[in-house]
Design an enzyme around this catalytic site. Structure first.
Site, PDB file in Angstrom:
ATOM      1  N   CYS A  78      18.191  26.643  32.046  1.00 28.55           N
ATOM      2  CA  CYS A  78      16.816  26.378  32.477  1.00 28.55           C
ATOM      3  C   CYS A  78      16.607  24.939  32.922  1.00 28.55           C
ATOM      4  O   CYS A  78      15.490  24.529  33.218  1.00 28.55           O
ATOM      5  CB  CYS A  78      15.854  26.799  31.388  1.00 28.55           C
ATOM      6  SG  CYS A  78      16.101  28.548  31.031  1.00 28.55           S
ATOM      7  N   HIS A 128       9.249  20.164  29.313  1.00 29.88           N
ATOM      8  CA  HIS A 128       9.876  21.471  29.529  1.00 29.88           C
ATOM      9  C   HIS A 128       9.063  22.542  28.784  1.00 29.88           C
ATOM     10  O   HIS A 128       8.820  23.626  29.318  1.00 29.88           O
ATOM     11  CB  HIS A 128      11.318  21.427  29.035  1.00 29.88           C
ATOM     12  CG  HIS A 128      12.093  22.668  29.295  1.00 29.88           C
ATOM     13  ND1 HIS A 128      12.320  23.156  30.555  1.00 29.88           N
ATOM     14  CD2 HIS A 128      12.687  23.557  28.440  1.00 29.88           C
ATOM     15  CE1 HIS A 128      13.040  24.274  30.476  1.00 29.88           C
ATOM     16  NE2 HIS A 128      13.262  24.542  29.214  1.00 29.88           N
ATOM     17  N   HIS A 161       7.833  30.941  31.919  1.00 38.12           N
ATOM     18  CA  HIS A 161       9.073  30.186  32.087  1.00 38.12           C
ATOM     19  C   HIS A 161       9.824  30.724  33.309  1.00 38.12           C
ATOM     20  O   HIS A 161      10.411  31.798  33.260  1.00 38.12           O
ATOM     21  CB  HIS A 161       9.922  30.317  30.821  1.00 38.12           C
ATOM     22  CG  HIS A 161      11.095  29.384  30.793  1.00 38.12           C
ATOM     23  ND1 HIS A 161      11.574  28.743  31.920  1.00 38.12           N
ATOM     24  CD2 HIS A 161      11.885  28.978  29.765  1.00 38.12           C
ATOM     25  CE1 HIS A 161      12.608  27.990  31.586  1.00 38.12           C
ATOM     26  NE2 HIS A 161      12.823  28.111  30.289  1.00 38.12           N
TER      27      HIS A 161
END
Lengths: 404, 81
Positions: A155, A293, A329
């Site tokens: 990610c 994040h 996400h």
């Protein structure tokens, strides 16, 4: 950075995306996932056939389709005269979390519907699942003959793709780099099942409230797709052609926790942010916005909150926000999309808020955290964008407002 | 199954594989590749769909027999019988 093309669950261009972030409009909805039934997911609704024929869409992958849309939008936005660009000096560098799971799952499912007849396995399986596939589809679509590949970086992919492009420009390998990250993750059931098995899959009766980073009652990740591709060129070339300059990439760092497969290490995250700041020749006091994040998992948010508190201790003018409350996400696309959402701050001076914090987790309290309503900072000159991933990959990218 | 049924089966498959193409005015005696934007991978898809939808198997050595609509009908009709 002279061009931006994006698709997010809540917008198909930068203007739509930025408006949604400022107005706290979520793109997370309920969706039917194979075997598992109704789950929350962030899906994009861009026009797949704006730049691609139906046949080639069918032959390629969803990640390829997202990449082609974003790359074409970025080039159009850049004002480049594409016909006259030397395509052998254009590179495509895209960050991905994973690739190939969608096709593999679909084909195995199909085979099970057909008495395990392995001869029905698609001849397209290999070109669709090779790891360079999304970037390769962009080169086929745009007749680019320079290098292309993807960066497998979990990610952190969105930042890592951008960093790769900067490095290739600095090495004079290319003159134009199409960079960023893409994700097709919610097209598989496996990623949902795996996060459920980890106890880290977001759920809520109201889908738009499911992704709630830093909230005390967060319960995991809302899985989303998306993409964001930038046109990068050297400052000299951007200035020479009078391009609109969204920002100048001045610092970056990638490091590894070397600690755990999934659990983060805040100490390494601090080191990563500080390394990027040092490379930029800045201090923590120069950073105006930190985009976290912040995925909405229990451990991840606590770890990063500690890291940001520690990294920016004493930096009283640094504002902190996050973006996954709006879009979930977006995996490989997360870093590049979230950076894009923040770039308009250079012009409007507004810090977009993280959304869905009903009760801030005390362990996630950070000075100057911007949530639930936008903050008018007045002046924003420097943004630091965090993107972290499994196996302990951390990345931080610093973009500065270009002042001629 | 009549020849026109088999013809329609092939056209339906081509329409799904190459949705951008106009399949309404094909010349049955002309090569499909001359009339449509089809490549070798598309022909593999046609073979795959015949197997999946109709349990009809086309061995590799017979692929050239799918060159025109007429040759498709001649070759495939016995397999649909």
């Amino acid at each position: 950075m002279t061009g931006i093309g994006l698709t997010a669950p809540n917008g198909n261009n930068l203007h739509e995306f930025r408006s949604a972030l400022l107005e706290c409009r979520s793109g997370v909805k309920h969706s039917e996932i194979r075997y598992m039934g109704t789950q929350v997911a962030g899906l994009c609704d861009f026009d797949e056939f704006k730049y691609q024929s139906k046949k080639l869409r069918r032959r390629g992958t969803r990640a390829g389709s997202i990449s082609i849309y974003c790359a074409n939008e970025a080039i159009a936005d850049s004002g480049l005269n594409w016909e006259s660009v030397d395509k052998s000096m254009v590179g495509v560098y895209l960050g991905i979390t994973e690739h190939g799971n969608v096709e593999t799952e679909n084909e195995i499912f199909d085979m099970h519907q057909n008495n395990l007849d392995w001869k029905l396995w698609s001849p397209h399986h290999n070109p669709r699942t090779v790891a360079n596939s999304p970037a390769g589809e962009v080169t086929l679509n745009l007749n680019i003959t320079g290098p292309h590949y993807t960066l497998g970086s979990a990610c952190a992919g969105g930042n890592v793709g951008i960093i790769q492009g900067v490095q290739q420009l600095l090495l004079d390998e290319v003159d134009i780099a199409l960079v960023g990250g893409v994700s097709e993750s919610p097209q598989t059931f496996g990623i949902f099942a795996a996060f459920a098995a980890q106890g880290a899959l977001a759920h809520h009766q109201a889908a738009e409230l499911a992704s709630r980073p830093l909230d005390k009652n967060r319960n995991g990740i809302a899985i989303s797709e998306g993409g964001c591709i930038y046109v990068l060129e050297r400052l000299s070339s951007a200035k020479a052609r009078g391009a609109k300059i969204y920002g100048e990439i001045v610092g970056w760092a990638i490091n590894s926790d070397a600690t755990d497969f999934v659990n983060p290490n805040p100490e390494r995250q601090v080191q990563c942010m500080h390394k990027a700041i040092k490379r930029a020749g800045l201090t923590i006091h120069d950073i105006d916005i930190v985009n976290m994040h912040a995925t909405g998992t229990g451990a991840g948010d606590v770890s990063e909150s500690k890291a940001v508190r520690d990294a920016f201790h004493g930096a009283t003018n640094t504002f902190v926000n996050f973006t996954k409350g709006h879009i979930g996400h977006c995996m490989g696309a997360a870093g590049s999309l979230e950076l894009a959402g923040n770039l308009p701050s250079f012009d409007d001076g507004v810090v977009h808020p993280g959304m869905n914090v009903t009760e801030l987790d005390p362990e996630c309290a950070i000075p100057n955290l911007v949530y639930n309503k936008p903050h008018r900072a007045g002046k924003v000159n420097t943004i630091l964008n965090n993107s972290f991933g499994m196996l302990g990959i951390n990345s931080a990218l610093i973009v500065k407002k270009y002042i001629s | 199954m009549t020849g026109s049924n088999v013809r329609q089966i092939v056209i339906d498959i081509i329409s799904d594989i190459a949705p951008d193409e106009d399949v309404t005015s094909l010349d049955d005696n002309k090569s499909l590749r001359e009339q449509l934007d089809l490549d070798s991978m598309d022909f593999l898809d046609i073979v795959m769909e015949l197997r999946k939808r109709h349990k009809v198997e086309v061995p590799q050595e017979d692929y050239p027999k799918l060159a025109t609509l007429q040759s498709c009908v001649s070759y495939l009709s016995p397999k649909f019988a």
